[in-house]
Design a protein around this motif. Structure first.
Motif, mmCIF file in Angstrom:
data_model
loop_
_atom_site.group_PDB
_atom_site.id
_atom_site.type_symbol
_atom_site.label_atom_id
_atom_site.label_comp_id
_atom_site.label_asym_id
_atom_site.label_seq_id
_atom_site.Cartn_x
_atom_site.Cartn_y
_atom_site.Cartn_z
ATOM 1 N N PHE A 5 39.915 19.187 -39.636
ATOM 2 C CA PHE A 5 38.664 19.936 -39.761
ATOM 3 C C PHE A 5 38.154 20.425 -38.407
ATOM 4 C CE2 PHE A 5 38.875 17.430 -43.627
ATOM 5 C CZ PHE A 5 38.477 18.334 -44.597
ATOM 6 N N ASP A 13 27.526 6.923 -40.517
ATOM 7 C CA ASP A 13 26.981 8.257 -40.764
ATOM 8 C C ASP A 13 25.796 8.584 -39.862
ATOM 9 O OD1 ASP A 13 26.219 10.671 -41.800
ATOM 10 O OD2 ASP A 13 26.118 10.006 -43.886
ATOM 11 N N ASN A 68 24.632 12.444 -37.802
ATOM 12 C CA ASN A 68 25.113 13.808 -37.584
ATOM 13 C C ASN A 68 25.214 14.157 -36.101
ATOM 14 O OD1 ASN A 68 22.610 15.033 -36.621
ATOM 15 N ND2 ASN A 68 21.872 14.930 -38.738
ATOM 16 N N LYS A 98 30.290 18.965 -35.152
ATOM 17 C CA LYS A 98 29.733 19.307 -36.473
ATOM 18 C C LYS A 98 30.852 19.543 -37.485
ATOM 19 C CE LYS A 98 25.231 21.196 -35.141
ATOM 20 N NZ LYS A 98 24.349 22.382 -35.088
ATOM 21 N N ASN A 99 31.918 20.188 -37.063
ATOM 22 C CA ASN A 99 33.065 20.405 -37.957
ATOM 23 C C ASN A 99 33.722 19.080 -38.328
ATOM 24 O OD1 ASN A 99 32.766 23.190 -37.958
ATOM 25 N ND2 ASN A 99 34.174 23.502 -36.250
ATOM 26 N N TYR A 130 32.240 16.163 -38.397
ATOM 27 C CA TYR A 130 31.308 15.466 -39.292
ATOM 28 C C TYR A 130 31.458 15.953 -40.731
ATOM 29 C CZ TYR A 130 26.869 13.880 -41.301
ATOM 30 O OH TYR A 130 25.915 13.302 -42.106
ATOM 31 N N GLN A 131 31.555 17.261 -40.914
ATOM 32 C CA GLN A 131 31.744 17.813 -42.256
ATOM 33 C C GLN A 131 33.080 17.378 -42.832
ATOM 34 O OE1 GLN A 131 29.426 19.266 -44.114
ATOM 35 N NE2 GLN A 131 28.061 18.943 -42.362
ATOM 36 N N TYR A 152 34.560 14.482 -42.274
ATOM 37 C CA TYR A 152 34.374 13.117 -42.764
ATOM 38 C C TYR A 152 33.661 13.102 -44.109
ATOM 39 C CZ TYR A 152 35.926 10.484 -38.625
ATOM 40 O OH TYR A 152 36.675 9.903 -37.631
ATOM 41 N N LYS A 153 32.681 13.968 -44.260
ATOM 42 C CA LYS A 153 31.944 14.039 -45.526
ATOM 43 C C LYS A 153 32.890 14.377 -46.685
ATOM 44 C CE LYS A 153 27.543 13.358 -44.548
ATOM 45 N NZ LYS A 153 26.763 12.291 -45.192
ATOM 46 N N LYS A 154 33.828 15.288 -46.420
ATOM 47 C CA LYS A 154 34.787 15.671 -47.459
ATOM 48 C C LYS A 154 35.771 14.543 -47.741
ATOM 49 C CE LYS A 154 34.325 20.627 -46.703
ATOM 50 N NZ LYS A 154 34.944 21.893 -46.248
ATOM 51 N N GLU A 210 34.165 12.148 -50.131
ATOM 52 C CA GLU A 210 34.219 12.685 -51.495
ATOM 53 C C GLU A 210 35.609 12.491 -52.104
ATOM 54 O OE1 GLU A 210 33.069 16.760 -51.325
ATOM 55 O OE2 GLU A 210 31.031 16.340 -50.619
#
Length: 205
Positions: A104, A133, A135, A162-163, A165-166, A168-170, A173
């Motif tokens: 990412f 978690d 940001n 930021k990329n 972090y996003q 990790y969020k995915k 999921e």
């Protein structure tokens, strides 16, 4: 049991990993604390090379291969042995870092990275992963207070983080049963307590 800690730079995972290691030892568990890249003599040398700010010209896929090479060395010389001896292994970063940072963060093909890691690492996948978690904007304040020299990845800047972090969020999921989230914006004591509760539940389960 194989437990990994993940998060963007400045999330506090390295500090928390040491505190959890101490807490588990006091509870009478056999536990080993290690880190990535590193954890083994050769892997530590690769770590120094990968994170050296003089090596800014490392290409993204070269970076992936270096991380995975260090990881394979680490797994084969330390992690597997420790697990076979009945230890709880806590690792500060593992395979999810490569997916988040190089996939990412660098914009590489996530599928190719995941397939490569599965092929190289075989069944050596964490039983539990804890994501701390916080940001990128919140982390930036922490990093500025450190007044420490940044490594090559930490110098990438806020947009890169930021990329990541996003990413990790995915991953959360995609792997909700394995990756558990802990709010890392709170006090160290609160984060440690929540982390220990998740680990203790997994051990008893």
């Amino acid at each position: 049991m194989f437990i990994t800690f993940e998060g963007i730079d400045g999330s506090g995972k390295s500090t928390i990993s040491k505190l959890i290691f101490d807490k588990l030892q006091k509870e009478g568990h056999k536990v080993i604390l290690t880190r990535e890249p590193g954890g083994d003599v050769i892997a530590e040398k690769l770590r120094k090379f990968i994170l050296d700010t003089d090596n800014k010209d490392i290409k993204p896929w070269t970076e992936v291969l270096l991380y995975i090479a260090a990881r394979k060395q680490h797994v084969d010389t330390k992690i597997k042995k420790a697990l076979c001896e009945g230890n709880i292994v806590i690792c500060d970063r593992f395979m999810d870092s490569t997916t988040a940072y190089q996939g990412f963060g660098r914009g590489l093909d996530i599928y190719k990275i995941d397939e490569l890691q599965k092929y190289i690492l075989e069944d050596n996948i964490p039983d539990l992963t804890i994501f701390f978690d916080i940001n990128a904007d919140q982390v930036l304040t922490r990093i500025k207070k450190r007044n420490e020299t940044k490594d090559r990845l930490e110098e990438e800047g806020i947009s890169f983080q930021k990329n990541v972090y996003q990413g990790y969020k995915k991953l959360i999921e995609k792997y909700p049963d394995r990756i558990k989230r802990v709010d890392a914006t709170r006090s160290i004591d609160q984060v440690v307590n929540d982390t220990f509760e998740i680990i203790n539940k997994k051990i008893k389960g």
